[in-house]
Design an enzyme around this catalytic site. Structure first.
Site, PDB file in Angstrom:
ATOM      1  N   LYS A 127       0.687  -1.345   0.133  1.00 42.72           N
ATOM      2  CA  LYS A 127       0.297  -0.018  -0.210  1.00 42.72           C
ATOM      3  C   LYS A 127       0.648   0.673   0.192  1.00 42.72           C
ATOM      4  CE  LYS A 127      -4.221   1.857   2.341  1.00 42.72           C
ATOM      5  NZ  LYS A 127      -4.744   2.051   1.349  1.00 42.72           N
TER       6      LYS A 127
HETATM    7  N1  PMP Z   1      -7.859  -1.989  -3.109  1.00 38.65           N
HETATM    8  C1  PMP Z   1      -7.347  -0.191  -2.996  1.00 38.65           C
HETATM    9  C2  PMP Z   1      -6.352   0.111  -4.223  1.00 38.65           C
HETATM   10  C3  PMP Z   1      -6.845   0.508  -1.778  1.00 38.65           C
HETATM   11  O1  PMP Z   1      -6.690   1.721  -1.453  1.00 38.65           O
HETATM   12  C4  PMP Z   1      -7.555  -0.027  -0.433  1.00 38.65           C
HETATM   13  C5  PMP Z   1      -8.221   0.301   0.838  1.00 38.65           C
HETATM   14  N2  PMP Z   1      -7.082   0.265   1.357  1.00 38.65           N
HETATM   15  C6  PMP Z   1      -8.266  -1.298  -0.626  1.00 38.65           C
HETATM   16  C7  PMP Z   1      -8.129  -2.008  -2.405  1.00 38.65           C
HETATM   17  C8  PMP Z   1      -9.485  -2.117   0.687  1.00 38.65           C
HETATM   18  O2  PMP Z   1      -8.977  -2.865   0.966  1.00 38.65           O
HETATM   19  P1  PMP Z   1      -9.203  -2.192   2.812  1.00 38.65           P
HETATM   20  O3  PMP Z   1     -10.225  -3.384   2.681  1.00 38.65           O
HETATM   21  O4  PMP Z   1      -8.224  -2.955   3.340  1.00 38.65           O
HETATM   22  O5  PMP Z   1      -9.524  -0.612   3.237  1.00 38.65           O
END
Ligand code: PMP
Length: 311
Positions: free
Chosen positions: A156
């Site tokens: 991320k």
């Molecule tokens: N895809 C992307 C590109 C994101 O930035 C996020 C947000 N973190 C998600 C999917 C969803 O991830 P999560 O459920 O862990 O927040």
């Protein structure tokens, strides 16, 4: 607002960040988005351990060494909530490179760039505001979800969000709420900062995470589906499958579960929030506020379609 910065609580205006910070110039940072909910145990960040673990994995993928332990950062999150008297809140840890070398090489002996960690938190009701209840309108973006190496897909990392930003802003300019990105082969990947699901004939489908972040909400929602007797399949799908679906929705920490009622101006199913989406959203909302949220076992099995996409 109080911020945790490199091990100390500081006021927001008192966090020393140089305009020559490496990250400001090159996007060399990793971050998390975590939500805390009011449970009978007080402010409880949902799956805090999983988020902090992912922060460390993301940092590792970029070669950033976090000068704190996972335990330190879990405590720091709680401290930020307490200092700001927050219970239902969005929490943003960020690991970034400070001032030092102005080139890409951050390990020069004279000018090594320090790794900083900051944790901030604020009240953030819902990323899509009214859309969480009534559904949003999305558009398939011309921007593709492309990564320079497989190791980086699950990081991320701040730099990844340049593509997300362009896709999202193009969607907004076109009068839509959100963008859906395809991978380089033209299969559905994910939304700008959320995972994508659709429902066809009572079954749930979602793209593989080869070109998408393996979202913590995605995992949770897949488990809720399986626990409620709904078949959940990961597969490569063309945009046509989404347009022909009965329901669609996005998942993510910031947006939670958001129904998608139209794509490219075309209604999905009946163009309203579907039954499966509603059921998952209710169960999710109950889970995050329940005492058992922390002990939830991640074990469940889903289908992986090896068949080539038929549409
Ligand atoms: N895809 C992307 C590109 C994101 O930035 C996020 C947000 N973190 C998600 C999917 C969803 O991830 P999560 O459920 O862990 O927040």
């Amino acid at each position: 607002m109080k911020i945790w910065f490199d091990g100390e609580i500081r006021s927001q205006g008192d966090t020393p960040v140089s305009v020559k910070s490496h990250t400001l110039h090159y996007g060399t940072a990793v971050f998390e988005g975590i939500r805390s909910y009011t449970t009978c145990a007080g402010a409880t960040p949902f799956k805090l351990g999983a988020h902090i673990e992912r922060l460390f994995r993301s940092a590792h993928a970029l070669g950033l060494e976090i000068p704190f332990s996972e335990g330190d950062l879990r405590c720091a999150v709680q401290q930020v909530l307490e200092e700001n008297k927050l219970t239902d809140a969005y929490i943003r840890p960020l690991v970034f490179l400070g001032e030092g070398s102005m080139g890409l090489d951050v390990q020069t002996i004279e000018n090594a760039n320090p790794v900083h960690v900051m944790i901030s938190a604020w009240e953030w009701a819902s990323y899509f505001d009214h859309g969480k209840m009534t559904g949003i309108r999305a558009v398939i973006s011309n921007h593709r979800r492309v990564f320079s190496s497989p190791a980086l897909v699950q990081a991320k990392a701040s730099g990844h969000y340049l593509g997300s930003y362009c896709a999202h802003m193009d969607a907004k300019k076109g009068g839509y709420d959100e963008a859906i990105l395809l991978d380089e082969a033209g299969y559905l990947a994910e939304a700008s900062s959320a995972n994508l699901f659709f429902v066809s004939r009572g079954e749930i489908f979602t793209p593989y995470v080869k070109h998408a972040l393996s979202g913590i909400t995605r995992q949770t929602v897949m488990k809720i589906g399986v626990d409620n007797g709904i078949r959940v399949t990961e597969q490569n799908s063309r945009p046509f499958s989404l347009l022909a679906a009965d329901e669609a929705f996005l998942t993510g920490t910031a947006c939670e579960i958001v129904p998608v009622i139209a794509v490219n101006g075309q209604r999905i199913g009946e163009g309203k929030v579907g039954e499966v989406t509603q059921l998952l959203a209710q169960k999710f909302s109950h889970l995050v506020r329940s005492a058992e949220q922390q002990s939830m076992s991640p074990q469940f099995s889903i289908n992986q379609s090896s068949a080539p996409a038929i549409n």
